[in-house]
Design a protein around this motif. Structure first.
Motif, mmCIF file in Angstrom:
data_model
loop_
_atom_site.group_PDB
_atom_site.id
_atom_site.type_symbol
_atom_site.label_atom_id
_atom_site.label_comp_id
_atom_site.label_asym_id
_atom_site.label_seq_id
_atom_site.Cartn_x
_atom_site.Cartn_y
_atom_site.Cartn_z
ATOM 1 N N MET A 1 0.827 -1.160 -0.049
ATOM 2 C CA MET A 1 0.244 0.036 0.001
ATOM 3 C C MET A 1 0.997 1.075 -0.034
ATOM 4 N N ILE A 2 0.566 2.295 -0.623
ATOM 5 C CA ILE A 2 1.293 3.449 -0.679
ATOM 6 C C ILE A 2 0.638 4.394 0.489
ATOM 7 N N ALA A 3 1.721 4.971 1.284
ATOM 8 C CA ALA A 3 1.348 5.948 2.335
ATOM 9 C C ALA A 3 0.897 7.057 1.807
ATOM 10 N N LEU A 4 -0.068 7.733 2.620
ATOM 11 C CA LEU A 4 -0.656 9.041 2.412
ATOM 12 C C LEU A 4 0.436 10.177 2.140
ATOM 13 N N SER A 5 1.530 9.901 3.004
ATOM 14 C CA SER A 5 2.751 10.832 3.066
ATOM 15 C C SER A 5 3.319 10.765 1.722
ATOM 16 N N THR A 6 3.643 9.502 1.044
ATOM 17 C CA THR A 6 4.341 9.270 -0.039
ATOM 18 C C THR A 6 3.539 10.105 -1.183
ATOM 19 N N ILE A 7 2.260 9.792 -1.235
ATOM 20 C CA ILE A 7 1.395 10.379 -2.173
ATOM 21 C C ILE A 7 1.389 12.036 -2.260
ATOM 22 N N LYS A 8 1.452 12.726 -0.893
ATOM 23 C CA LYS A 8 1.208 14.098 -0.841
ATOM 24 C C LYS A 8 2.557 14.734 -1.126
ATOM 25 N N LYS A 9 3.606 13.956 -0.689
ATOM 26 C CA LYS A 9 5.039 14.450 -0.862
ATOM 27 C C LYS A 9 5.231 14.417 -2.802
ATOM 28 N N ALA A 10 4.896 13.405 -3.270
ATOM 29 C CA ALA A 10 5.039 13.317 -4.547
ATOM 30 C C ALA A 10 4.457 14.291 -5.405
ATOM 31 N N LEU A 11 3.195 14.561 -5.027
ATOM 32 C CA LEU A 11 2.139 15.593 -5.523
ATOM 33 C C LEU A 11 2.350 16.803 -5.036
ATOM 34 N N LYS A 12 3.265 17.186 -4.069
ATOM 35 C CA LYS A 12 3.548 18.484 -3.672
ATOM 36 C C LYS A 12 2.237 18.948 -2.866
ATOM 37 N N ILE A 13 1.651 18.257 -1.912
ATOM 38 C CA ILE A 13 0.275 18.581 -1.476
ATOM 39 C C ILE A 13 0.591 18.662 0.070
#
Length: 174
Positions: free
Chosen positions: A1-13
Motif C-alpha cells: 500500500m502507498i502511504a498518504l505521506s508518500t502520495i502527498k510528497k510526490a504531488l507536492k500537497i
C-alpha cells in the motif's frame, strides 16, 4: 500500500483537507492497476478450484502454496502431501503447479488449491504508476477515466503495458 505521506510528497500537497479524497483515488488507482495488469497488488490468500489433476497456472506474483486438498472417492477431505506436487518456476514470469501423483477424486467435486499471491513490498514501478494516476485523477478528474486509456498519462501507460506483458497478458493497441 502507498502511504498518504508518500502520495502527498510526490504531488507536492501540504494541506490535509483532501486526504480522504487522495486515499479514495489511491484505492481506485491500485484496483485499476491490478485489473489492467492481472497482477495481485496486496498479499492475500487465493483459492483456485481445478477439475482434474493438471498443470495449473498460478496468479502473479506467486509466493507459496498453502495447501492442495481434494475429496477422495469415499468423500473424505484429504490434504495432498507437499511431496506430491511441485511449483515450476522455469517459465518466468509464469508459475505453474505440477502434480507427481493423481489420486482418485470423488465425482462431482473439485481439487482445492490455496496459495499466497501479491507483493509484501510494492515495487517502485507500480508505486510510480499509482502516483501518476492519482495525480492525474486528482488534478483533472473529468479529463481522465480508466475507460479511455488514451488519456492516461503516457509514462503510466508505458509502465502499465510493461507490467501487463510481464504478467503474461496480451497487450493490444500498440
Amino acid at each position: 500500500m502507498i502511504a498518504l505521506s508518500t502520495i502527498k510528497k510526490a504531488l507536492k500537497i501540504d494541506y490535509t483537507t483532501d486526504d480522504q479524497e487522495l486515499l479514495r483515488i489511491r484505492d481506485a488507482a491500485l484496483a485499476f492497476i491490478e485489473q489492467y495488469t492481472g497482477l495481485t497488488i496486496q498479499t492475500k490468500s487465493k483459492t483456485q478450484y481445478i477439475n482434474y489433476w493438471m498443470r495449473t497456472s498460478l496468479d502473479l506474483p506467486f509466493n507459496s502454496i498453502t495447501s492442495v486438498k481434494y475429496y477422495d472417492t469415499s468423500g473424505t477431505l484429504t490434504t495432498m502431501p507437499t511431496t506430491d506436487y511441485w511449483v515450476d518456476r522455469s517459465c518466468d514470469p509464469s508459475f505453474y503447479i505440477n502434480f507427481l501423483e493423481y489420486p482418485s477424486v470423488k465425482e462431482g467435486t473439485q481439487i482445492i488449491l490455496t496459495y499466497s499471491t501479491g507483493y509484501s513490498v510494492l515495487p517502485k514501478d507500480i508505486e510510480q504508476v499509482a502516483i501518476g494516476l492519482i495525480g492525474a485523477w486528482y488534478n483533472n478528474p473529468e479529463a481522465t477515466a480508466p475507460i479511455n486509456l488514451s488519456v492516461v498519462p503516457l509514462s503510466c501507460m508505458f509502465i502499465l503495458d510493461n507490467l501487463r506483458s510481464k504478467a503474461g497478458r496480451i497487450v493490444t493497441g500498440k
